[in-house]
Write an enzyme that holds these catalytic residues in place. Structure first.
Site, mmCIF file in Angstrom:
data_model
loop_
_atom_site.group_PDB
_atom_site.id
_atom_site.type_symbol
_atom_site.label_atom_id
_atom_site.label_comp_id
_atom_site.label_asym_id
_atom_site.label_seq_id
_atom_site.Cartn_x
_atom_site.Cartn_y
_atom_site.Cartn_z
ATOM 1 N N GLU A 184 -5.331 -17.953 -22.789
ATOM 2 C CA GLU A 184 -4.706 -16.894 -23.802
ATOM 3 C C GLU A 184 -4.738 -16.017 -24.362
ATOM 4 O OE1 GLU A 184 -7.893 -18.329 -27.091
ATOM 5 O OE2 GLU A 184 -7.487 -20.519 -26.462
ATOM 6 N N HIS A 216 -14.559 -25.616 -43.063
ATOM 7 C CA HIS A 216 -14.166 -24.946 -42.718
ATOM 8 C C HIS A 216 -12.063 -24.228 -42.670
ATOM 9 C CE1 HIS A 216 -14.069 -21.983 -39.052
ATOM 10 N NE2 HIS A 216 -15.448 -22.258 -39.336
ATOM 11 N N ASP A 270 -10.765 -23.721 -29.990
ATOM 12 C CA ASP A 270 -11.082 -22.465 -29.798
ATOM 13 C C ASP A 270 -13.129 -22.694 -30.384
ATOM 14 O OD1 ASP A 270 -9.556 -21.623 -27.912
ATOM 15 O OD2 ASP A 270 -9.702 -20.041 -29.660
#
Length: 549
Positions: A286, A94, A170
């Site tokens: 957030e 990633h 997340d």
């Protein structure tokens, strides 16, 4: 013997790559490792790409390790190599800018060993026993995890015991070693700190091929170096992560603001409640910026009802921009009766647009895994495997208003091709002994432009356009004197890296010389020059020396 055998194989494979010889490499795969050293073009191709889809670098081989000892054997062989062999650890792939890639060495696929072993043994994946499975210690409240394991698997395993890690990212389909090599942040960071602040102990393979256990008390310099160290000092093969009782459900709330000052004031108030008893604070804070109404109605979930879509034109947005505060409250059966009152008491202290409260209720695991559901939707539309010129930056609290005016209301315009996150964190929750660099203020913000480049004919969605905007933002910060720091940093020159680390550079460099003196590890970060090909010799004391420095 295994080291010499590996180096001979490496030399042969370099010859194969260089002159194009066609040789079946299957006889060369068993090199004293219990896993698999693969030269399969499909393996090499997969390891040459990452989530960013902006860089490609093909390694000479890919190691699928069966143990930490396999990792150590490979790195030790590279340390003794006269050919400048490098080693990069890859989790779930990633990275954005080729950080886990290498062209003159081997990529270690830390994730997916169980899948490989199952295929080789013709067994279901869940029946393969291996050291990568998380081991939960209920009484001690921690879990031991293989460095290549994904956070989603850690969650599933700990929930069997009614427990879960405290701090998250997340997106859960990331490896343990990958996030701990950066920091690991999300909406819980204000209260629990980043993931690197919730680690008790690590097993690490250094750039010398040494497999060491480290913690606050043992090999502490290595421990703090590796946490947030961008893979420069060692490869994490095991992490001992703090866990706590897991809630059953989550009340997930979004409220809108048209005024940026009111938005940040409320965010900063909410994170100031860290350490307070659970009933007196939210569990997650957030937010995101809305410059395109399509995003708020389509991103991440069907949170906002399609029957009642949010229209920017219906709200007096400040400079055409809206801001969304995203907060959650965890609960279970024992607190279900008081959850509404607790939320109402907290919301009364906030200054959002009164008619803009959107609420949903869902199981804890579904909330934590919310981004994966968006991933599946994007994959179904062919919009996942595209370039991702993501840009993450920490902005000091004192300059976040200037950043809003210069970036959200100027550089970005009124179109974006992905979410723009913004939320504050408390510096006191970050251990300054780690390798991570943050702004020098008590509170700083993450701003994350998580955009995708799309070949749809719209210039504002093109890769070059988005990369240019990223450069514009950095230039704006420099010219405005905003002392921001990149998160998941990416630079092309060592001079830029020195500037990034600032006062920490001397320590960072010293740690590199101690734990990876030949610059073998994580060369894709481009912090240090790749390993030299000067001939190294082994002296009588079994240490490495060279004729030139």
């Amino acid at each position: 013997m295994a080291t010499n055998k590996f180096l001979l194989t490496f030399a042969i494979c370099r010859l194969i790559v260089t002159v194009g010889l066609t040789v079946d490499p299957t006889e060369l795969l068993r090199l004293g490792v219990d896993g698999q050293l693969s030269f399969d073009p499909a393996d090499v191709e997969r390891a040459s790409l990452d989530f960013g889809f902006m860089n490609q670098a093909k390694p000479l081989a890919v190691l699928h390790p069966a143990s930490a000892e396999d990792v150590a054997r490979l790195v030790k062989a590279a340390y003794g190599s006269a050919h400048g062999l490098s080693v990069s650890a890859r989790g779930h792939g990633h990275s954005i800018n080729g950080q886990a890639q290498t062209t003159n060495g081997v990529v270690i696929e830390m994730s997916g060993w169980r899948r490989k072993a199952a295929a080789a043994a013709a067994q279901p994946e869940e029946e393969v026993e291996d050291a990568s499975r998380p081991r939960v210690w209920e009484k001690e409240r921690y879990v031991d995890v293989w460095g290549g394991e994904l956070w989603i698997e850690v969650l599933r395993e700990t929930l069997k015991h009614g427990l879960a890690p405290k701090s998250w990212t997340d997106y859960l389909y990331l490896s343990i070693g990958g996030t701990l090599s950066n920091a690991g942040i999300s909406g819980q960071t204000f209260n629990h700190g980043p993931q690197i602040s919730n680690v008790h102990e690590l097993d690490v393979v250094t750039g010398k091929g040494e497999l060491l256990t480290c913690s606050e008390e043992k090999n502490s310099e290595l421990f703090h170096a590796v946490l947030g160290g961008l893979g420069q000092f060692g490869i994490i093969t095991r992490a001992r992560i703090a866990i706590e009782p897991a809630p059953q459900r989550v009340r997930w709330i979004r409220v809108l603001y048209s005024n940026f000052s009111a938005f940040t004031k409320d965010q900063e108030f909410l994170i100031s409640l860290h350490g307070q008893p659970a009933p007196q604070r939210f569990d997650y804070v957030e937010g995101f910026v809305i410059v395109d109404e399509g995003l708020i109605n389509n991103w991440r979930s069907s949170f906002f009802s399609p029957r009642n879509p949010v229209k920017l034109s219906s709200i007096n947005a400040d400079g055409g921009v809206l801001y969304c505060l995203e907060i959650t409250k965890n609960y279970d059966e024992s607190t279900a009766e008081t959850i509404d009152q607790e939320i109402e008491a907290l919301l009364k202290k906030l200054d959002f647009i009164p008619t803009s409260v959107f609420t949903t209720d869902l199981p804890y695991v579904d909330f934590l895994d919310r981004v994966h559901k968006a991933e599946l939707k994007l994959r179904s539309k062919g919009l996942w495997d595209v370039p991702h010129p993501w840009f993450n930056i920490f902005v000091p609290k004192s300059r976040i208003s200037d950043f809003d005016k210069g970036v959200f209301k100027s550089i970005l315009g009124n179109k974006t091709s992905g979410p723009i996150l913004i939320y504050p964190m408390n510096k006191a929750k970050w251990d300054q002994r780690s390798s991570v660099v943050t702004p020098d203020e008590d509170v700083f913000y993450l701003v994350a432009l998580l955009r995708s480049a799309l070949d749809n004919g719209d210039e504002t969605h093109s890769l070059e356009y988005l990369k240019h905007q990223n450069r514009q933002i950095l230039r704006f910060c420099a010219e405005a004197g905003i002392k921001a720091k990149q998160y998941l940093p990416h630079y092309a020159t060592q001079e830029e890296w020195v500037d990034h680390f600032g006062d920490k550079w001397a320590q960072f460099h010293k740690r590199k010389m101690e734990f990876d003196p030949r610059h073998i590890l994580a060369t894709g970060q481009r912090i240090f020059h790749p390993p030299s090909i000067a001939p190294y010799i082994r002296n009588n004391n079994n240490h490495m020396s060279t004729a030139s420095s």
